[in-house]
Design a protein around this motif. Structure first.
Motif, PDB file in Angstrom:
ATOM      1  N   ASP A 101      45.572  51.743  45.966  1.00  0.00           N
ATOM      2  CA  ASP A 101      44.632  52.787  45.570  1.00  0.00           C
ATOM      3  C   ASP A 101      44.079  52.533  44.173  1.00  0.00           C
ATOM      4  OD1 ASP A 101      43.411  55.097  46.610  1.00  0.00           O
ATOM      5  OD2 ASP A 101      45.360  55.744  47.375  1.00  0.00           O
ATOM      6  N   ILE A 102      44.966  52.136  43.264  1.00  0.00           N
ATOM      7  CA  ILE A 102      44.538  51.929  41.882  1.00  0.00           C
ATOM      8  C   ILE A 102      43.628  50.701  41.769  1.00  0.00           C
ATOM      9  CG2 ILE A 102      45.383  51.477  39.528  1.00  0.00           C
ATOM     10  CD1 ILE A 102      47.825  53.240  40.254  1.00  0.00           C
ATOM     11  N   GLN A 103      43.813  49.735  42.675  1.00  0.00           N
ATOM     12  CA  GLN A 103      42.966  48.533  42.638  1.00  0.00           C
ATOM     13  C   GLN A 103      41.608  48.748  43.302  1.00  0.00           C
ATOM     14  OE1 GLN A 103      45.200  44.626  43.430  1.00  0.00           O
ATOM     15  NE2 GLN A 103      46.504  46.167  44.328  1.00  0.00           N
ATOM     16  N   TYR A 104      41.513  49.821  44.094  1.00  0.00           N
ATOM     17  CA  TYR A 104      40.306  50.021  44.903  1.00  0.00           C
ATOM     18  C   TYR A 104      39.021  50.082  44.053  1.00  0.00           C
ATOM     19  CZ  TYR A 104      36.914  52.106  48.028  1.00  0.00           C
ATOM     20  OH  TYR A 104      35.780  52.349  48.743  1.00  0.00           O
ATOM     21  N   GLY A 105      39.070  50.888  42.988  1.00  0.00           N
ATOM     22  CA  GLY A 105      37.879  51.083  42.144  1.00  0.00           C
ATOM     23  C   GLY A 105      37.387  49.787  41.523  1.00  0.00           C
ATOM     24  N   PRO A 106      38.257  49.094  40.747  1.00  0.00           N
ATOM     25  CA  PRO A 106      37.795  47.842  40.127  1.00  0.00           C
ATOM     26  C   PRO A 106      37.386  46.786  41.163  1.00  0.00           C
ATOM     27  CG  PRO A 106      40.148  48.228  39.664  1.00  0.00           C
ATOM     28  CD  PRO A 106      39.599  49.482  40.263  1.00  0.00           C
ATOM     29  N   ARG A 107      38.051  46.765  42.304  1.00  0.00           N
ATOM     30  CA  ARG A 107      37.676  45.787  43.348  1.00  0.00           C
ATOM     31  C   ARG A 107      36.275  46.109  43.871  1.00  0.00           C
ATOM     32  NH1 ARG A 107      42.322  45.549  46.698  1.00  0.00           N
ATOM     33  NH2 ARG A 107      43.055  43.853  45.374  1.00  0.00           N
ATOM     34  N   ASN A 108      36.029  47.401  44.037  1.00  0.00           N
ATOM     35  CA  ASN A 108      34.727  47.861  44.512  1.00  0.00           C
ATOM     36  C   ASN A 108      33.597  47.540  43.522  1.00  0.00           C
ATOM     37  OD1 ASN A 108      33.431  49.104  46.656  1.00  0.00           O
ATOM     38  ND2 ASN A 108      33.364  51.078  45.597  1.00  0.00           N
ATOM     39  N   LEU A 109      33.966  47.397  42.251  1.00  0.00           N
ATOM     40  CA  LEU A 109      32.970  47.018  41.235  1.00  0.00           C
ATOM     41  C   LEU A 109      32.627  45.534  41.323  1.00  0.00           C
ATOM     42  CD1 LEU A 109      34.237  48.835  37.997  1.00  0.00           C
ATOM     43  CD2 LEU A 109      32.406  49.555  39.525  1.00  0.00           C
ATOM     44  N   GLY A 110      33.382  44.791  42.131  1.00  0.00           N
ATOM     45  CA  GLY A 110      33.084  43.373  42.306  1.00  0.00           C
ATOM     46  C   GLY A 110      33.795  42.468  41.309  1.00  0.00           C
ATOM     47  N   LEU A 111      34.842  42.974  40.657  1.00  0.00           N
ATOM     48  CA  LEU A 111      35.594  42.133  39.716  1.00  0.00           C
ATOM     49  C   LEU A 111      36.404  41.081  40.485  1.00  0.00           C
ATOM     50  CD1 LEU A 111      37.067  44.778  37.230  1.00  0.00           C
ATOM     51  CD2 LEU A 111      34.941  43.491  37.030  1.00  0.00           C
ATOM     52  N   SER A 112      36.740  39.994  39.790  1.00  0.00           N
ATOM     53  CA  SER A 112      37.594  38.966  40.394  1.00  0.00           C
ATOM     54  C   SER A 112      38.980  39.561  40.643  1.00  0.00           C
ATOM     55  CB  SER A 112      37.718  37.775  39.450  1.00  0.00           C
ATOM     56  OG  SER A 112      38.472  38.142  38.310  1.00  0.00           O
ATOM     57  N   GLU A 113      39.730  38.978  41.589  1.00  0.00           N
ATOM     58  CA  GLU A 113      41.064  39.494  41.908  1.00  0.00           C
ATOM     59  C   GLU A 113      41.969  39.499  40.681  1.00  0.00           C
ATOM     60  OE1 GLU A 113      42.644  41.135  44.633  1.00  0.00           O
ATOM     61  OE2 GLU A 113      40.488  41.380  44.813  1.00  0.00           O
ATOM     62  N   GLU A 114      41.809  38.505  39.841  1.00  0.00           N
ATOM     63  CA  GLU A 114      42.610  38.431  38.620  1.00  0.00           C
ATOM     64  C   GLU A 114      42.312  39.628  37.704  1.00  0.00           C
ATOM     65  OE1 GLU A 114      43.131  35.412  34.818  1.00  0.00           O
ATOM     66  OE2 GLU A 114      41.843  34.825  36.487  1.00  0.00           O
ATOM     67  N   LYS A 115      41.022  39.937  37.564  1.00  0.00           N
ATOM     68  CA  LYS A 115      40.620  41.072  36.721  1.00  0.00           C
ATOM     69  C   LYS A 115      41.009  42.405  37.358  1.00  0.00           C
ATOM     70  CE  LYS A 115      37.020  39.169  33.833  1.00  0.00           C
ATOM     71  NZ  LYS A 115      35.610  38.771  33.775  1.00  0.00           N
ATOM     72  N   VAL A 116      40.944  42.472  38.678  1.00  0.00           N
ATOM     73  CA  VAL A 116      41.344  43.689  39.394  1.00  0.00           C
ATOM     74  C   VAL A 116      42.811  43.991  39.085  1.00  0.00           C
ATOM     75  CG1 VAL A 116      41.815  44.665  41.692  1.00  0.00           C
ATOM     76  CG2 VAL A 116      39.636  43.497  41.262  1.00  0.00           C
ATOM     77  N   LYS A 117      43.654  42.975  39.197  1.00  0.00           N
ATOM     78  CA  LYS A 117      45.094  43.144  38.949  1.00  0.00           C
ATOM     79  C   LYS A 117      45.344  43.547  37.500  1.00  0.00           C
ATOM     80  CE  LYS A 117      47.295  41.599  42.842  1.00  0.00           C
ATOM     81  NZ  LYS A 117      46.105  41.451  43.641  1.00  0.00           N
ATOM     82  N   LYS A 118      44.632  42.895  36.595  1.00  0.00           N
ATOM     83  CA  LYS A 118      44.821  43.175  35.176  1.00  0.00           C
ATOM     84  C   LYS A 118      44.449  44.631  34.859  1.00  0.00           C
ATOM     85  CE  LYS A 118      43.792  41.048  30.811  1.00  0.00           C
ATOM     86  NZ  LYS A 118      42.700  40.475  30.056  1.00  0.00           N
ATOM     87  N   ALA A 119      43.314  45.071  35.397  1.00  0.00           N
ATOM     88  CA  ALA A 119      42.855  46.444  35.155  1.00  0.00           C
ATOM     89  C   ALA A 119      43.822  47.451  35.785  1.00  0.00           C
ATOM     90  CB  ALA A 119      41.447  46.626  35.713  1.00  0.00           C
ATOM     91  N   ALA A 120      44.283  47.147  37.008  1.00  0.00           N
ATOM     92  CA  ALA A 120      45.206  48.060  37.699  1.00  0.00           C
ATOM     93  C   ALA A 120      46.536  48.135  36.955  1.00  0.00           C
ATOM     94  CB  ALA A 120      45.419  47.608  39.142  1.00  0.00           C
ATOM     95  N   ASP A 121      47.043  46.990  36.505  1.00  0.00           N
ATOM     96  CA  ASP A 121      48.324  46.985  35.787  1.00  0.00           C
ATOM     97  C   ASP A 121      48.231  47.762  34.477  1.00  0.00           C
ATOM     98  OD1 ASP A 121      49.497  45.583  37.836  1.00  0.00           O
ATOM     99  OD2 ASP A 121      49.262  43.621  36.890  1.00  0.00           O
ATOM    100  N   ALA A 122      47.096  47.617  33.799  1.00  0.00           N
ATOM    101  CA  ALA A 122      46.913  48.365  32.547  1.00  0.00           C
ATOM    102  C   ALA A 122      46.905  49.868  32.836  1.00  0.00           C
ATOM    103  CB  ALA A 122      45.611  47.940  31.864  1.00  0.00           C
ATOM    104  N   ALA A 123      46.212  50.266  33.898  1.00  0.00           N
ATOM    105  CA  ALA A 123      46.121  51.695  34.250  1.00  0.00           C
ATOM    106  C   ALA A 123      47.490  52.241  34.670  1.00  0.00           C
ATOM    107  CB  ALA A 123      45.094  51.904  35.355  1.00  0.00           C
ATOM    108  N   ILE A 124      48.284  51.411  35.354  1.00  0.00           N
ATOM    109  CA  ILE A 124      49.639  51.804  35.757  1.00  0.00           C
ATOM    110  C   ILE A 124      50.500  52.040  34.517  1.00  0.00           C
ATOM    111  CG2 ILE A 124      51.782  50.853  36.756  1.00  0.00           C
ATOM    112  CD1 ILE A 124      49.991  49.796  39.056  1.00  0.00           C
ATOM    113  N   GLY A 125      50.351  51.168  33.526  1.00  0.00           N
ATOM    114  CA  GLY A 125      51.080  51.332  32.270  1.00  0.00           C
ATOM    115  C   GLY A 125      50.700  52.630  31.568  1.00  0.00           C
ATOM    116  N   MET A 126      49.404  52.910  31.529  1.00  0.00           N
ATOM    117  CA  MET A 126      48.925  54.096  30.811  1.00  0.00           C
ATOM    118  C   MET A 126      49.393  55.399  31.458  1.00  0.00           C
ATOM    119  SD  MET A 126      45.021  53.289  29.631  1.00  0.00           S
ATOM    120  CE  MET A 126      44.436  52.130  30.850  1.00  0.00           C
ATOM    121  N   THR A 127      49.543  55.387  32.782  1.00  0.00           N
ATOM    122  CA  THR A 127      49.895  56.619  33.495  1.00  0.00           C
ATOM    123  C   THR A 127      51.369  56.651  33.911  1.00  0.00           C
ATOM    124  OG1 THR A 127      49.109  55.538  35.522  1.00  0.00           O
ATOM    125  CG2 THR A 127      47.575  57.015  34.404  1.00  0.00           C
ATOM    126  N   GLU A 128      52.123  55.622  33.513  1.00  0.00           N
ATOM    127  CA  GLU A 128      53.547  55.501  33.855  1.00  0.00           C
ATOM    128  C   GLU A 128      53.783  55.692  35.357  1.00  0.00           C
ATOM    129  OE1 GLU A 128      56.044  57.760  31.196  1.00  0.00           O
ATOM    130  OE2 GLU A 128      55.117  56.864  29.433  1.00  0.00           O
TER     131      GLU A 128
END
Ligand code: ADP
Ligand code: ADP
Length: 230
Positions: A101-128
């Motif tokens: 679910d957290i990866q859905y948004g950045p993936r939908n923006l057309g980011l590379s899989e590497e960037k999708v994971k990075k953005a999702a992991d950062a968001a997971i950290g921020m929201t614990e």
């Protein structure tokens, strides 16, 4: 140029309920805005206009100075830069796991899989939400769902982040955590709008408040001035 401007925006639902009446507002960069008003005042309706989910019945919105014409491509660009977290997290969680679910948004923006994971992991950290990342969202508590919904939008790194009652359903620990994340986002010169019933929170957190009643903005400005006049 402001991120979004509303010129005399009015909105009527298909059943003729008048939900917005001549709303004029400017959303500048780097602002923390709190939207207050009773149930039914029109807060959600207003927020849904800011990323073109609803289209005014009359009046217009400008996005970075240009009038929004609601062409598909234009809406796509707008939604890339304006992220909304709805009041009810169930309306935006639909993947088989929190991580998906957290990866859905950045993936939908057309980011590379590497960037999708990075953005999702950062968001997971921020929201614990690390400890629940493999769970199906529908098994979570309301507060957990809320954090996941917020993480999904954070992962898209919007320039304007809109949250409809972000702390409702959260215990004080996570409410404070989310408000701290919003502070960090604000420090990056992005703008945040929250709707809330918590006047103290609005007073302490916001640098601008909008007060709505019956579809109209009845007061707006810096909290010390607005609340003094109430
Ligand atoms: P708030 O978010 O401040 O509680 P809303 O924007 O949800 O207010 O509602 C504003 C007005 O529009 C209310 O009178 C509400 O009943 C009405 N309304 C909201 N959604 C709909 C809808 N889908 N159809 C008809 N009326 C609606
Ligand atoms: P609810 O309306 O469901 O109780 P609230 O929006 O009031 O949810 O938030 C939950 C709790 O967290 C409340 O006690 C609120 O005052 C507190 N809270 C939220 N944000 C902050 C903050 N930035 N600083 C201090 N307390 C906060």
């Amino acid at each position: 140029v402001p991120i979004i401007e509303l010129d005399s925006v009015s909105y009527q639902y298909p059943d003729h309920t008048k939900a917005l009446n001549n709303v004029c507002l400017t959303i500048e960069r780097g602002r923390k805005i709190a939207l207050l008003g009773n149930n039914g005042a029109g807060k959600s309706t207003l927020l849904l206009h800011l990323n073109a989910i609803l289209k005014p019945t009359s009046g217009q919105l400008r996005f970075k100075g240009s009038v929004i014409s609601y062409r598909r491509n234009e809406i796509r660009i707008l939604r890339k830069l304006v992220g909304i977290v709805f009041q009810d997290p169930d309306s935006q969680l639909f993947s088989s796991s929190v991580y998906e679910d957290i990866q859905y948004g950045p993936r939908n923006l057309g980011l590379s899989e590497e960037k999708v994971k990075k953005a999702a992991d950062a968001a997971i950290g921020m929201t614990e939400t690390e400890n629940i990342k493999d769970k199906p969202p529908h098994f979570l508590s309301l507060g957990q769902k809320k954090r996941v919904a917020i993480a999904g939008i954070l992962a898209m790194e919007p320039e304007l982040l809109i949250l409809d009652e972000p702390t409702a359903g959260l215990d004080p620990y996570y409410a404070n955590k989310i408000m701290a994340v919003l502070e960090d986002i604000h420090n990056e010169d992005r703008s945040i709008i929250i709707s809330t019933h918590d006047v103290n929170l609005a007073y302490e957190w916001a640098d601008e408040v909008w007060i709505m009643n019956a579809g109209e903005i009845i007061a707006k400005g810096c909290p010390t001035v607005v609340f003094q006049d109430e």
